[in-house]
Write an enzyme that holds these catalytic residues in place. Structure first.
Site, PDB file in Angstrom:
ATOM      1  NE  ARG A   1       0.142  13.510   3.886  1.00 30.59           N
ATOM      2  CZ  ARG A   1       0.572  12.705   2.945  1.00 30.59           C
ATOM      3  NH1 ARG A   1       1.303  12.729   1.957  1.00 30.59           N
ATOM      4  NH2 ARG A   1       0.367  10.999   2.451  1.00 30.59           N
TER       5      ARG A   1
ATOM      6  CG  HIS B   1      -1.561  -1.442   1.832  1.00 27.34           C
ATOM      7  ND1 HIS B   1      -3.138  -2.035   0.455  1.00 27.34           N
ATOM      8  CD2 HIS B   1      -2.078  -2.507   1.624  1.00 27.34           C
ATOM      9  CE1 HIS B   1      -3.202  -3.010   0.956  1.00 27.34           C
ATOM     10  NE2 HIS B   1      -2.859  -3.116   1.734  1.00 27.34           N
TER      11      HIS B   1
END
Length: 554
Positions: free
Chosen positions: A343, A286
Site C-alpha cells: 500500500r 513500533h
C-alpha cells in the site's frame, strides 16, 4: 553530520520529474522563441478514470483527492458521523456519510464496511477506489469486492495482497526469493500455547506482530517468560480490533536495529523499480515518528543490496502498484527482511521530495492500465535522490502522559511554510479533535541539500507552527530533533526508549535564538495571558479561585 553528495542524471523523468537543464547559450533577442531544450516534451496525461473514491479519511483521503484532481478526475469522499466536519469531506466533489447498522459499533467500523462502501461507489458511478493506508488498504476481500463490482482497486492485485498482506506468506516469499529473514514462525499463531512452543525452541526475546496489517498495531516485545500469555492476549485483541483478524506472527527480536524500507512500484507486467530507501528508525511503540529519505548514513553498497532484494522479491510476485519492502539492519549492518506493506505509506512524502515523483498519481495511472515505461518510470530515468528529506508526524498526544491522546477544540491553527516545506494535514481553527480515530493531525516534510540543512529547516517548522487548544507532540519532536544522537543522523529503533528525557516536556530548554521559543514554559505565554484576560472580561472573576462577588464593585 557529513554532507550528502549526489550525481545528477541527464535523463528526463517523464511526467513526474525534471527536464534536463539546457546548455548555456547567448541570450535570445526580443521576440525570439525559446530553444527546444526549454520545452517540456512530456504530454499532459489523460485521466485514468472519470471518478475516484478515497475509501479513507483525514490527510490521506485529501492526498488522494488532490492527486485525482491534478489528473482531472472527479472525487468522492466517505465519512463517518464523527468525521462530518473533516476537511476530507468538504474537499471532495461529492461526499457520503457511512451509516452504522449497530449503534454500539465503533466509529472505525464504518470505514471497514465493505458492502456499504461498494454500494455508495456503484450508486455514484465511481470507476476506481483508492484505499489509502490502514483500514481496508491491505484487505484481499475488499480488492476482490471491488473487482466483482466492476470497480478498479487502486493498489496491488488480490494475489499480491494474499501473498504480502499476511506476514507469514510474505516471509515464505522472501525465503523463496533468497532474501535474508529473521528467525520466526512458519505460520500465523492463534493460541498462547503455539507462541509458548516457539519460545521454548528459540528463546527470548521475541516480537509478536499482527499477521494482517501494520502501523505498530498488534505488536508486543516479550522479554520475560511470565509475560508471554498476557502480551499475547493484548496483541491478539488489538490486531482483531484493528484488522478484523486476531492471529499473530512471531519472530526472534533483533536488538537495537535500524528500520530501513525500500519504496517500490510495479506495473503488474513484470516490471518493478525502486525509488530508493527511507530510514524509519525513530519509533515509539513500533510506530514511526520521524522518517527521512534517503538512508544517507548507511554504506552505499548496503543500500544497493536492499534495493536489489526489494525489486527481486516483488518482481518475482509480478507486483502491481506501490509498496514498501521493510528491513531491519543490525549493528553489524546485516539486513533482515521483515515485511512488505502492499500500500501507500504515511511517510511516502519524503520519497516524493527527493525523487520528484508523485507516488499517488503514479498509483492511479498504473491502476488505469499504463506501464512504468509509459509513465516515464524506468530505473535509469529515475536518477539519484536529490538532497535529504525529513518528515515529522504531529499528533494530538501528551508525551508526559505516555503519549495519551488529547481531544478538544483547536483554538489556534497556523501552519509553517517557506522554502523546502510541505504540509499534509486536515486541521483548522475551530476544528474539534475527537478521541475516535488516529491522533495524527498533520505531517510536515522538509527537504534540504544536506541532512543538516533539512534538520535546521524542520526545527524552524516546529518553532513556527502554532497549534493551540489541545496537547500536541511538537515539543517532544523538538526534543528529538535537537538531541545530540539524532544530530549524527544515526539512530536505532530503541532511541526513544533509551532516552526517556525526550518525554520530559515541561522542563525542555533549547538552544534557539528566539527567547520565547527556547523554553517550553515560555511558549505561548502572551497568548495564555490574553486568553485569561478575555475570559475575565466576559465571565468575570471565578468564584472557585476565591472571588467574592458581593464585595466586587458593579
Amino acid at each position: 553530520a557529513p554532507a550528502v553528495s549526489h550525481r545528477t542524471s541527464d535523463a528526463s523523468v517523464g511526467a513526474f520529474g525534471r527536464v534536463p537543464a539546457p546548455p548555456l547559450r547567448a541570450s535570445a533577442g526580443a521576440g525570439d522563441s525559446l530553444p527546444v531544450e526549454y520545452i517540456d516534451p512530456t504530454p499532459m496525461p489523460k485521466p485514468p478514470f472519470r471518478k475516484v473514491m478515497a475509501a479513507n479519511r483525514a490527510e490521506i483521503a485529501v492526498r488522494i483527492m488532490r492527486a485525482s484532481t491534478e489528473l482531472n478526475m472527479g472525487t468522492v469522499a466517505i465519512y463517518g458521523r464523527e468525521d462530518r466536519y473533516s476537511q476530507h469531506r468538504w474537499g471532495a466533489d461529492q461526499s457520503f456519510e457511512l451509516g452504522r447498522a449497530d449503534p454500539l459499533a465503533t466509529p472505525i467500523s464504518a470505514y471497514l464496511d465493505i458492502p456499504q462502501i461498494i454500494d455508495i461507489a456503484l450508486q455514484n458511478k465511481v470507476e476506481a477506489i483508492h484505499p489509502g493506508y490502514g483500514f481496508l488498504s491491505e484487505s484481499p476481500e475488499f480488492a476482490e469486492a471491488c473487482g466483482a463490482a466492476g470497480i478498479t482497486f487502486v493498489g496491488p492485485t488480490v494475489a499480491n495482497l494474499l501473498r504480502f498482506a499476511d506476514k507469514t506468506s510474505a516471509r515464505a516469499a522472501a525465503i523463496e526469493a533468497g532474501v535474508p529473514v529473521v528467525p520466526g514462525s512458519d505460520g500465523a499463531m492463534e493460541t498462547f500455547g503455539e507462541v509458548n512452543e516457539f519460545v521454548e525452541t528459540n528463546g527470548l526475546p521475541i516480537i509478536l506482530k499482527a499477521a494482517m496489517g501494520g502501523g505498530g498495531k498488534g505488536m508486543r516485545v516479550i522479554r520475560n517468560p511470565e509475560d508471554v500469555e498476557r502480551l499475547f492476549d493484548e496483541a491478539s485483541s488489538e490486531a482483531l480490533a484493528s484488522f478484523g483478524d486476531g492471529s499473530v506472527f512471531v519472530e526472534s527480536y533483533v536488538e537495537d536495529p535500524r528500520h530501513i524500507e525500500v519504496q517500490i512500484i510495479g506495473d503488474g507486467q513484470g516490471n518493478v523499480v525502486h525509488l530508493f530507501e527511507r530510514d524509519c528508525s525513530v519509533q515509539r511503540r513500533h510506530q514511526k515518528v520521524v522518517e527521512m529519505a534517503p538512508a544517507w548514513s548507511l554504506p552505499w553498497e548496503l543500500r544497493e543490496r536492499l534495493h536489489e532484494y526489494a525489486t527481486r522479491l516483488t518482481s518475482q510476485a509480478n507486483y502491481k502498484n506501490a509498496g514498501t519492502v521493510e528491513f531491519l539492519v543490525d549493528k553489524k549492518n546485516r539486513p533482515f527482511f521483515i515485511e512488505v506493506n502492499p500500500r501507500i505509506q504515511v511517510e511516502h512524502t519524503v520519497t516524493e521530495e527527493v525523487t520528484g515523483i508523485d507516488l499517488v498519481k503514479a498509483q492511479l495511472r498504473i491502476a488505469g492500465g499504463e506501464s512504468l515505461e509509459e509513465i516515464g518510470l524506468t530505473q535509469e530515468k529515475i536518477g539519484l535522490p536529490r538532497g535529504v528529506a525529513i518528515q515529522c508526524r504531529v499528533t494530538t498526544e501528551d508525551a508526559e502522559k505516555d503519549f495519551s491522546p488529547d481531544s478538544g477544540t483547536l483554538s489556534v491553527y497556523r501552519h509553517s511554510a517557506g522554502c523546502g516545506i510541505r504540509m499534509d494535514g486536515i486541521g483548522y481553527s475551530g476544528m474539534t479533535i475527537t478521541p475516535y480515530y488516529d491522533s495524527m493531525l498533520v505531517k510536515y516534510t522538509v527537504r534540504g541539500s544536506t541532512f543538516n540543512e533539512a534538520l535546521s529547516r524542520m526545527r524552524r517548522v516546529l518553532q513556527e507552527c502554532r497549534i493551540r487548544g489541545v496537547k500536541t507532540n511538537v515539543p517532544f519532536l523538538t526534543n528529538v530533533l535537537t538531541h545530540p544522537v539524532f544530530e549524527t543522523g544515526i539512530v536505532t529503533t530503541s532511541f526513544i526508549d533509551d532516552h526517556p528525557e525526550l518525554k520530559k516536556i515541561s522542563s525542555s530548554v533549547w538552544d534557539f535564538a528566539s527567547k520565547e521559543q527556547s523554553k517550553q514554559t515560555s511558549i505561548g505565554g502572551e497568548e495564555k495571558m490574553l486568553r485569561y484576560l478575555a475570559n475575565l472580561s466576559v465571565n468575570g472573576h471565578p468564584t472557585e479561585l476565591g472571588a467574592d462577588l458581593t464585595k466586587m464593585s458593579k
